[in-house]
Design a protein around this motif. Structure first.
Motif, short mmCIF file in Angstrom:
data_model
loop_
_atom_site.label_atom_id
_atom_site.label_comp_id
_atom_site.label_asym_id
_atom_site.label_seq_id
_atom_site.Cartn_x
_atom_site.Cartn_y
_atom_site.Cartn_z
N ALA A 2 0.83 -1.19 0.00
CA ALA A 2 0.00 0.00 0.00
C ALA A 2 0.87 1.25 0.00
CB ALA A 2 -0.93 -0.01 1.21
N LYS A 3 0.26 2.33 -0.54
CA LYS A 3 1.01 3.58 -0.63
C LYS A 3 1.44 4.07 0.74
CE LYS A 3 0.68 8.30 -2.37
NZ LYS A 3 -0.18 9.29 -3.08
N LEU A 9 7.76 3.40 5.16
CA LEU A 9 9.07 2.79 5.00
C LEU A 9 10.11 3.82 4.57
CD1 LEU A 9 10.71 0.16 5.02
CD2 LEU A 9 10.06 -0.18 2.63
N ALA A 10 9.71 4.71 3.67
CA ALA A 10 10.63 5.76 3.21
C ALA A 10 11.00 6.69 4.36
CB ALA A 10 9.99 6.54 2.06
N ARG A 11 10.04 7.03 5.19
CA ARG A 11 10.32 7.90 6.34
C ARG A 11 11.26 7.22 7.32
NH1 ARG A 11 4.24 10.28 7.62
NH2 ARG A 11 4.17 11.79 5.90
N TYR A 16 16.57 6.83 9.62
CA TYR A 16 17.72 5.98 9.97
C TYR A 16 19.00 6.55 9.36
CZ TYR A 16 20.53 1.74 10.53
OH TYR A 16 21.51 0.85 10.86
N GLU A 17 18.92 6.95 8.10
CA GLU A 17 20.10 7.50 7.42
C GLU A 17 20.56 8.79 8.10
OE1 GLU A 17 22.83 7.05 4.08
OE2 GLU A 17 21.24 5.76 4.87
N VAL A 176 6.36 -2.65 24.20
CA VAL A 176 7.42 -1.66 24.05
C VAL A 176 7.48 -1.18 22.61
CG1 VAL A 176 8.78 -2.61 25.95
CG2 VAL A 176 9.18 -3.43 23.63
N ARG A 177 8.10 -0.03 22.41
CA ARG A 177 8.19 0.55 21.08
C ARG A 177 9.33 -0.07 20.29
NH1 ARG A 177 9.73 6.77 20.10
NH2 ARG A 177 11.77 5.87 20.58
N LEU A 178 9.00 -0.61 19.13
CA LEU A 178 9.98 -1.21 18.23
C LEU A 178 10.01 -0.39 16.93
CD1 LEU A 178 9.16 -5.00 18.71
CD2 LEU A 178 10.93 -3.65 19.83
N PRO A 179 11.02 -0.61 16.08
CA PRO A 179 11.10 0.17 14.83
C PRO A 179 9.86 0.08 13.96
CG PRO A 179 13.17 -0.97 15.24
CD PRO A 179 12.21 -1.46 16.29
#
Length: 216
Positions: A2-3, A9-11, A16-17, A176-179
């Motif tokens: 899905a868009k 994923l791009a965000r 990360y970069e 807990v918060r994961l990626p």
């Protein structure tokens, strides 16, 4: 896909970069992130640092070799310059990865545990949620940094180099918060630390109840 998933994923990739380059800058400038007074930090990258060091050295050696090959085989300077630029970027990217592991250590302070893995993972666990902490080495079936235990879905493994070294047993199931978003409720979190006994001994000052062991 899905868009909305592509955008998310791009965000994540962009964040990360950016986080990795910031880590590299802080490491070069020797400006670690500040921690609360009395807090203590614990590294976890020692098991993978030699491997990363080898990859960085080999990749750095490949740059002049590639330049020499392209100089004598391809007559297009633009292609050679792009290839060399990508090679330099790759070396810096791996150095940034190593820097992110060094700049973002685990933290033990008066409020609880802060568990890290570079710029991708940042979990905070208050002491009121912890029943006990133990030092115990375990091998993992996968090299993934985040994985649920195959024998018990209520156990979350935060591994480094396919292993963990500290077990944090919780008083009750906790998400807990994961990626990729919140985890399923877990009652135990296992993590890796270069000096697990030191981390456990430091945690012993704060665990409000239960037994804390440091066994090998």
């Amino acid at each position: 896909m899905a868009k909305v998933d592509v955008v998310r994923l791009a965000r994540r990739a962009a964040a990360y970069e950016w986080g990795m380059w910031r880590s590299l800058a802080r490491w070069v400038l020797r400006r670690p992130h500040p921690v609360a007074p009395g807090a203590e930090t614990f590294g976890y990258g020692g098991v993978v640092q030699p491997i990363l060091g080898v990859f960085i050295a080999l990749s750095a050696l490949e740059i002049p070799v590639l330049d020499l090959i392209l100089r004598h085989t391809i007559g297009w300077p633009t292609v050679r310059h792009v290839a060399i630029g990508l090679g330099v970027w790759g070396v810096l990217w791996m150095v940034g990865l190593l820097a992110s592991l060094r700049i973002h250590p685990h933290v033990v302070d008066d409020t609880g545990l802060r568990l890290r893995n570079g710029v991708s993972l940042d979990i905070r666990i208050p002491w009121t949620a912890v029943a006990r902490v133990e030092a115990r080495y375990r091998s993992l079936p996968s090299s993934r940094a985040v994985q649920y235990d195959p024998d018990d879905a209520a156990v979350l493994n935060l591994g480094v180099g396919s292993q963990t070294a500290v077990d944090v047993v919780l008083r009750e199931p906790l998400s807990v918060r994961l990626p990729k978003g919140p985890s399923a409720p877990v009652r135990e979190i296992r993590l890796y630390a270069d000096d697990p006994k030191a981390l456990v001994n430091r945690a012993r000052r704060h665990v409000p109840a239960g037994v804390t062991r440091a066994d090998g």
